[in-house]
Design a protein around this motif. Structure first.
Motif, PDB file in Angstrom:
ATOM      1  N   THR A   7      47.675  23.848  38.068  1.00  0.00           N
ATOM      2  CA  THR A   7      48.119  25.239  38.186  1.00  0.00           C
ATOM      3  C   THR A   7      47.494  26.040  37.054  1.00  0.00           C
ATOM      4  O   THR A   7      47.416  25.547  35.924  1.00  0.00           O
ATOM      5  CB  THR A   7      49.655  25.333  38.088  1.00  0.00           C
ATOM      6  N   ARG A   8      47.068  27.266  37.365  1.00  0.00           N
ATOM      7  CA  ARG A   8      46.564  28.175  36.343  1.00  0.00           C
ATOM      8  C   ARG A   8      47.066  29.581  36.650  1.00  0.00           C
ATOM      9  O   ARG A   8      47.077  30.003  37.797  1.00  0.00           O
ATOM     10  CB  ARG A   8      45.034  28.233  36.314  1.00  0.00           C
ATOM     11  N   SER A  90      46.812  27.414  46.837  1.00  0.00           N
ATOM     12  CA  SER A  90      47.687  28.567  47.066  1.00  0.00           C
ATOM     13  C   SER A  90      47.505  29.577  45.940  1.00  0.00           C
ATOM     14  O   SER A  90      47.251  29.218  44.785  1.00  0.00           O
ATOM     15  CB  SER A  90      49.152  28.150  47.196  1.00  0.00           C
ATOM     16  N   LEU A  91      47.598  30.850  46.322  1.00  0.00           N
ATOM     17  CA  LEU A  91      47.483  31.966  45.395  1.00  0.00           C
ATOM     18  C   LEU A  91      48.759  32.782  45.509  1.00  0.00           C
ATOM     19  O   LEU A  91      49.118  33.236  46.595  1.00  0.00           O
ATOM     20  CB  LEU A  91      46.277  32.843  45.750  1.00  0.00           C
ATOM     21  N   THR A  92      49.435  32.964  44.387  1.00  0.00           N
ATOM     22  CA  THR A  92      50.683  33.721  44.362  1.00  0.00           C
ATOM     23  C   THR A  92      50.525  34.876  43.384  1.00  0.00           C
ATOM     24  O   THR A  92      50.176  34.649  42.217  1.00  0.00           O
ATOM     25  CB  THR A  92      51.851  32.816  43.909  1.00  0.00           C
ATOM     26  N   PRO A  93      50.772  36.115  43.851  1.00  0.00           N
ATOM     27  CA  PRO A  93      50.685  37.246  42.923  1.00  0.00           C
ATOM     28  C   PRO A  93      51.734  37.116  41.816  1.00  0.00           C
ATOM     29  O   PRO A  93      52.889  36.790  42.084  1.00  0.00           O
ATOM     30  CB  PRO A  93      50.982  38.465  43.794  1.00  0.00           C
ATOM     31  N   ILE A  94      51.310  37.358  40.586  1.00  0.00           N
ATOM     32  CA  ILE A  94      52.240  37.427  39.452  1.00  0.00           C
ATOM     33  C   ILE A  94      51.830  38.645  38.627  1.00  0.00           C
ATOM     34  O   ILE A  94      50.803  38.631  37.963  1.00  0.00           O
ATOM     35  CB  ILE A  94      52.250  36.132  38.600  1.00  0.00           C
ATOM     36  N   GLY A  95      52.608  39.697  38.714  1.00  0.00           N
ATOM     37  CA  GLY A  95      52.232  40.944  38.049  1.00  0.00           C
ATOM     38  C   GLY A  95      50.921  41.438  38.625  1.00  0.00           C
ATOM     39  O   GLY A  95      50.770  41.567  39.827  1.00  0.00           O
ATOM     40  N   THR A  96      49.938  41.673  37.749  1.00  0.00           N
ATOM     41  CA  THR A  96      48.614  42.104  38.215  1.00  0.00           C
ATOM     42  C   THR A  96      47.661  40.916  38.356  1.00  0.00           C
ATOM     43  O   THR A  96      46.486  41.101  38.652  1.00  0.00           O
ATOM     44  CB  THR A  96      47.999  43.127  37.232  1.00  0.00           C
ATOM     45  N   GLY A  97      48.164  39.719  38.146  1.00  0.00           N
ATOM     46  CA  GLY A  97      47.344  38.517  38.204  1.00  0.00           C
ATOM     47  C   GLY A  97      47.724  37.600  39.349  1.00  0.00           C
ATOM     48  O   GLY A  97      48.392  37.992  40.310  1.00  0.00           O
ATOM     49  N   ARG A  99      48.815  33.322  40.289  1.00  0.00           N
ATOM     50  CA  ARG A  99      49.064  31.916  39.969  1.00  0.00           C
ATOM     51  C   ARG A  99      48.303  31.097  41.000  1.00  0.00           C
ATOM     52  O   ARG A  99      48.540  31.187  42.207  1.00  0.00           O
ATOM     53  CB  ARG A  99      50.545  31.583  40.014  1.00  0.00           C
ATOM     54  N   PHE A 100      47.349  30.306  40.510  1.00  0.00           N
ATOM     55  CA  PHE A 100      46.546  29.425  41.354  1.00  0.00           C
ATOM     56  C   PHE A 100      47.138  28.028  41.293  1.00  0.00           C
ATOM     57  O   PHE A 100      47.432  27.515  40.219  1.00  0.00           O
ATOM     58  CB  PHE A 100      45.092  29.397  40.847  1.00  0.00           C
ATOM     59  N   ASP A 101      47.303  27.418  42.450  1.00  0.00           N
ATOM     60  CA  ASP A 101      47.845  26.068  42.544  1.00  0.00           C
ATOM     61  C   ASP A 101      46.962  25.269  43.494  1.00  0.00           C
ATOM     62  O   ASP A 101      46.636  25.744  44.584  1.00  0.00           O
ATOM     63  CB  ASP A 101      49.282  26.133  43.075  1.00  0.00           C
ATOM     64  N   MET A 102      46.572  24.069  43.068  1.00  0.00           N
ATOM     65  CA  MET A 102      45.760  23.188  43.912  1.00  0.00           C
ATOM     66  C   MET A 102      46.341  21.784  43.817  1.00  0.00           C
ATOM     67  O   MET A 102      46.641  21.302  42.725  1.00  0.00           O
ATOM     68  CB  MET A 102      44.300  23.182  43.429  1.00  0.00           C
TER      69      MET A 102
END
Length: 140
Positions: A7-8, A90-97, A99-102
């Protein structure tokens, strides 16, 4: 065997991260632990991928799920479901960024036998996530 997972949090919108994640040329620029991709990363498409983990072996992959800027799944394995690999992004919006999960999981009757011969993929997962973060955050 536990699934491989990384996760990043990336300081870029999901659309920016997605554009890199689905660009075969960009992913095979050497920084993502990918040597080469033959084919397109698109819904329902199949492609071959060569990785630094096993540079002489081409991995046939099918893009089984694609929800732009949200989620993608790559499937590969043996005929008749004897062994299946499933890589989920998966890509999840967090604020203006973002969260990438693989993660990668395995299934099938030969799972126990085959997973004993799979090298540790965690370092390549870390490299991939770090390269994605760097590329997305460097995109204007």
């Amino acid at each position: 065997m536990t699934p491989y997972h990384v996760t990043r949090d990336i300081a870029a919108p999901p659309e920016t991260v997605w554009s890199i994640l689905t660009d075969a040329n960009r992913l095979s620029d050497g920084s993502f632990s990918i040597i080469r991709i033959d084919g397109r990363i698109a819904a329902g498409q199949s492609f071959k991928l060569w990785s630094t983990v096993d540079p002489k072996r081409a991995f046939p992959i099918k893009v089984a799920v694609m929800q732009p800027a949200q989620r993608m799944e790559w499937h590969g394995g043996m005929p008749l479901g004897l062994f299946l690999g499933n890589r989920q992004f998966s890509l999840t919006p967090i604020g203006t960024g973002t969260r990438f999960d693989m993660r990668e999981t395995y299934s099938g009757p030969l799972k126990g036998l085959i997973t004993r011969f799979i090298p540790d993929l965690q370092p390549s997962f870390e490299t991939f996530a770090n390269a994605l973060k760097a590329a997305a955050e460097d995109t204007p």
